[in-house]
Design an enzyme around this catalytic site. Sequence first.
Site, PDB file in Angstrom:
ATOM      1  N   GLU A 126       0.823  -1.280  -0.040  1.00 49.15           N
ATOM      2  CA  GLU A 126       0.243   0.394   0.053  1.00 49.15           C
ATOM      3  C   GLU A 126       0.980   1.321   0.165  1.00 49.15           C
ATOM      4  OE1 GLU A 126      -2.786   0.168   2.913  1.00 49.15           O
ATOM      5  OE2 GLU A 126      -4.592  -1.100   1.741  1.00 49.15           O
ATOM      6  N   GLU A 147      -6.394  -7.694  -0.308  1.00 51.21           N
ATOM      7  CA  GLU A 147      -6.973  -7.759   0.858  1.00 51.21           C
ATOM      8  C   GLU A 147      -8.692  -7.482   0.618  1.00 51.21           C
ATOM      9  OE1 GLU A 147      -5.038  -5.036   3.351  1.00 51.21           O
ATOM     10  OE2 GLU A 147      -2.915  -5.780   2.604  1.00 51.21           O
TER      11      GLU A 147
HETATM   12  C1  IPT Z   1      -4.880  -2.815   5.445  1.00 50.86           C
HETATM   13  C2  IPT Z   1      -2.825  -3.056   5.109  1.00 50.86           C
HETATM   14  O1  IPT Z   1      -2.193  -3.408   3.445  1.00 50.86           O
HETATM   15  C3  IPT Z   1      -2.615  -4.225   6.057  1.00 50.86           C
HETATM   16  O2  IPT Z   1      -1.539  -4.181   6.278  1.00 50.86           O
HETATM   17  C4  IPT Z   1      -3.653  -4.022   7.570  1.00 50.86           C
HETATM   18  O3  IPT Z   1      -3.129  -2.547   8.065  1.00 50.86           O
HETATM   19  C5  IPT Z   1      -5.318  -3.869   6.769  1.00 50.86           C
HETATM   20  O4  IPT Z   1      -5.242  -2.582   6.653  1.00 50.86           O
HETATM   21  C6  IPT Z   1      -6.506  -3.485   8.397  1.00 50.86           C
HETATM   22  O5  IPT Z   1      -6.046  -4.614   9.022  1.00 50.86           O
HETATM   23  S1  IPT Z   1      -4.434  -0.727   4.402  1.00 50.86           S
HETATM   24  C7  IPT Z   1      -5.649  -0.169   4.775  1.00 50.86           C
HETATM   25  C8  IPT Z   1      -5.858   0.888   4.441  1.00 50.86           C
HETATM   26  C9  IPT Z   1      -6.623  -0.788   3.677  1.00 50.86           C
END
Ligand code: IPT
Length: 995
Positions: free
Chosen positions: A199, A292
């Site tokens: 990110e 994700e």
């Molecule tokens: C996203 C991150 O990539 C992941 O590492 C984790 O922190 C997650 O969030 C939350 O659990 S970043 C978010 C701005 C989508």
Amino acid sequence: MTLLTKVICFSIASLACLSSITQAVPLLDSHIVSLKSRTANWTNPITWDDYSLKIDNERVFFWGAEFHPFRLPSPDLWVDVLEKIKASGFNVVQSYFHWGFHSWNNQTVDLTGIRDMELFLQMAHEVGLYVSARPGPYINAETTAGGFALWSKKLKGTSRTSAPDWTAAWKPYITKMATLFNKYQYPKGPVIAVQIDNEYWTDKTAGKEYMALLEQVYADAGIYVPTFHNAPSNGQSPWSAGLGSTDLLGYDFYPIGWGDCPLNSSDWSQPYKPPYTEIVKYKQGVPLFIPELGGGAFDVWGGVGEDVCRRHTNNLYERLYDRWNLAMGLTMQSIYMTFGGTNWGNLRFPSDYTSYDYGAPIDESRQIGSKLYEKKLLNYFLLVAKELAETHPFVGNVSDKSVRDDIRRNPQTGSEFHILRHEDKTSLADTGFSLLIGNITVPQESGTQIRLNGRDSKILSANLDFLNHHLIYATTDVLTWGTIDQTDFLVLHGLSGEDGEIVLEMPHGSSPKVQFFGSSNNGKASVSDSKLRLNYVVKGLIIIQITNIDNPLTILVADLDNAYQFWRLDTHNGPAFVFGSYLVRGLSSTSGSTLSIRGDTNTTSNIEVFASKQFKTIAWNGNNIKMSPTSYGSSKGKLQGPKSVSVPKLSSWTVGYEAPERLSSFDDDDWTIADHTTTNNPIPQPDGQPVLYADDYDFHVGHIWYRGHFNATGDEKQLNVTVQGGDHSVYSIWFNSQYLGTFNSKTSATPDLIKLPSTALISNGSNVISILVDGMGSDEEGGTDQFKAYRGLYDARLLTSSSKQSTSTITWKLQGNLGGENIVDTCRGTFNVGGKYGERKGWHLPGFPATSKNNFTNGVTLPHNFGPAGIAWYFTDFKLDFPKGTDNPVVVTFDKPDDKQLYRAEFYINGWNFGKVIPNLGPQFEFPVPPGILNTNGNNHLAIAVHGLNDKDNTFAPVQLKVLNSYSFGGSSWKQVKAPSFDEKVYGSSSSLAA
Ligand code: IPT
């Protein structure tokens, strides 16, 4: 300085658990070659187009489950989680690897013992999962410094740029990971994709060079599988073209937010910007990809608790959003988290507590339930419905406009998938409707309807070839299909009580015979124009046999309860379908005439098996089960439930007291003097002060002690002090042995003014201020270099009666974990302990002699008042002897003390720091400890360090063990993770002190 002896120990695989030493690598020159070079002379087995990934030229869904091995430091259990992921139909395990976990100084990248990522890749390979590797260097992930090595806080170069010192810092780690990934790269191993950083958004050349430098290392290591990046939000990605761009691009998506689990789980109204209907593709020629997809949410100190997160993002959430993504044309996604695990031993970032359960489909104790079962329904479908991996979108025609029909149509075959949901995701209406499939209004049976009840979502398949048959349409979701002996099977699932209609093409001129079995008492069949129409009401398990045609077909229609307990096995005699158990993991043999199933039960369970007649017997975890045949060709039997187990009551404790650092008489001769006059930190120290930041003196984890010495003039009235240990941090302060109180961590803009009692001041003599900082971890990267935010003291000045700065200056000394960056316990690693006296002296370890000879008190019961502010330790031992072949998740539970009791406790099981309790913040009072850390067949040593914040009376509340559930266990058994016990040669001798 204390003489440090390296601790030697053995990992589960009997490998020496010594750190391997990687020499710092010379800086890269600025020449960046094109990544194209990495595929030269090689036919890449992983390719892609606009629709999907292809492996060996075959379209696949990249259907991932996120799991972080570093959050489960019991490597034998990795297989358990991987098997649960595989059994529920995911084909990819996606993992972050944590630079800071592997590297505690700039000479070390350790991949042994609990950090043996080669073992992890081997396990994934054996279980049959692909791996999507996300080694950072930055990972975020709610972990301290977002996964950056903590020693990199000392670097001058800006993080995530091409600054030479920054490049030199990450390069040994990434090089080692790239070499490992190359060894296990598909087809030699499971690695099919590698993420470059996490990110990261930048418009600066130095940031783009950083990405390109990372990619260069992978190219040099021979990585040819696609690289990818996960954009944080739906805007432009800097990585779609040009310097630092990656092969694939996706964007992370948390449909109902993250880090926020509303207590009211029926509220899904959170707006998500941009609208879900517009998931953007940053790049042409690549599949739509969500690296994700929120599969739960993390929770924070003072939050609602992980169970609320699980309820909020429940099975219906999974059902709706997975299908919704498919409606967008997505073919690549991974569920963050599928198993969250534990922020053991200071892994957490300041906002997060110990549990990283995440409300995920597999809970922190590795238990599964409706969330994973719901995933399985769709995952299984995607493993057979390859045609859905190449589709174009159309909008369908529904009789009720509150329902949306997103049609995905395969341009080659014309197969259609109608993805249905309410337009309004918060709708709880139970809507009945019909829709158009081709030019037919469906369902055709009069008086019946398709239903969508609230957050339900359906995928209706139409014009689809499967096995030897052609499905014209079905109004019940397809689960899977396969041929057993000579009979084709189609398995469907729906909600109990709903109408179902299936229309199949039949061989021209045939007159199929249709028989209904199982729970249907009102099934109907009719043939007209070579089309067989079946109507039924979904309930239990309905078996529809269609014979008297060339390729007989059996249709199984399961309601949700039955479908949740449905498992598909692929055997040497074709598929086998099993209904009715908590978990079917796989096969224990792939030859012979016994169907040897491995699985788990949580209760006595009925099972029903559809399998080849070649199987004469069915065995469950090695024991033959008595099966009775049914009239429709399956067989039924009973599985034993687990034996229940108990855990001992913890009733007798040994108590000791420490925090000698608070006393003026304490000898801090061998402490580090805070004498740096300059720092690389982006926040320079205040004028006229030495650098006080703990990180600058190599102390990065947990509690930090400071002792400030000054000769008083007699007019020192106040201390103006700024201390920062991260969100929710506190510090306790003593002046010439007198406790002044405990204060919340501050920012530099708001220092504390702490009164120095004149009765304690020694005029014209030497005075000592002692400060204990409860370090909560390092910050994540918000922009660049935010993770470098200092920990410990920033500024400390004495003020006179006229509030002017005193002429007396303080000389500060500090102390953190034993060895600083040269940690002594390389088995448990860098995050396990900080700088409490007891941690430095090995009080947390099994074998530490907490005896009356050393002034420890035996036979204490809880609650117990240990006296004044400081640190008390409680010790107890207990034995467990769980029956072989069972898994019994155990938690350590802390009673909530009354509101006036302010303390913070950390506990260590067999030397492993497995949790931090802050009763006045909560919400966590129950702490899972995984087998391998917990000795499930032998002795366990529990040590608890309690930092009492009350002036005089600090009463520590009771602690007990609890078994959450019992399972008969068909997974691989575990061994105790090897790690050192107390060794006086390393930790010296120490005694409990008077409180
Ligand atoms: C996203 C991150 O990539 C992941 O590492 C984790 O922190 C997650 O969030 C939350 O659990 S970043 C978010 C701005 C989508």
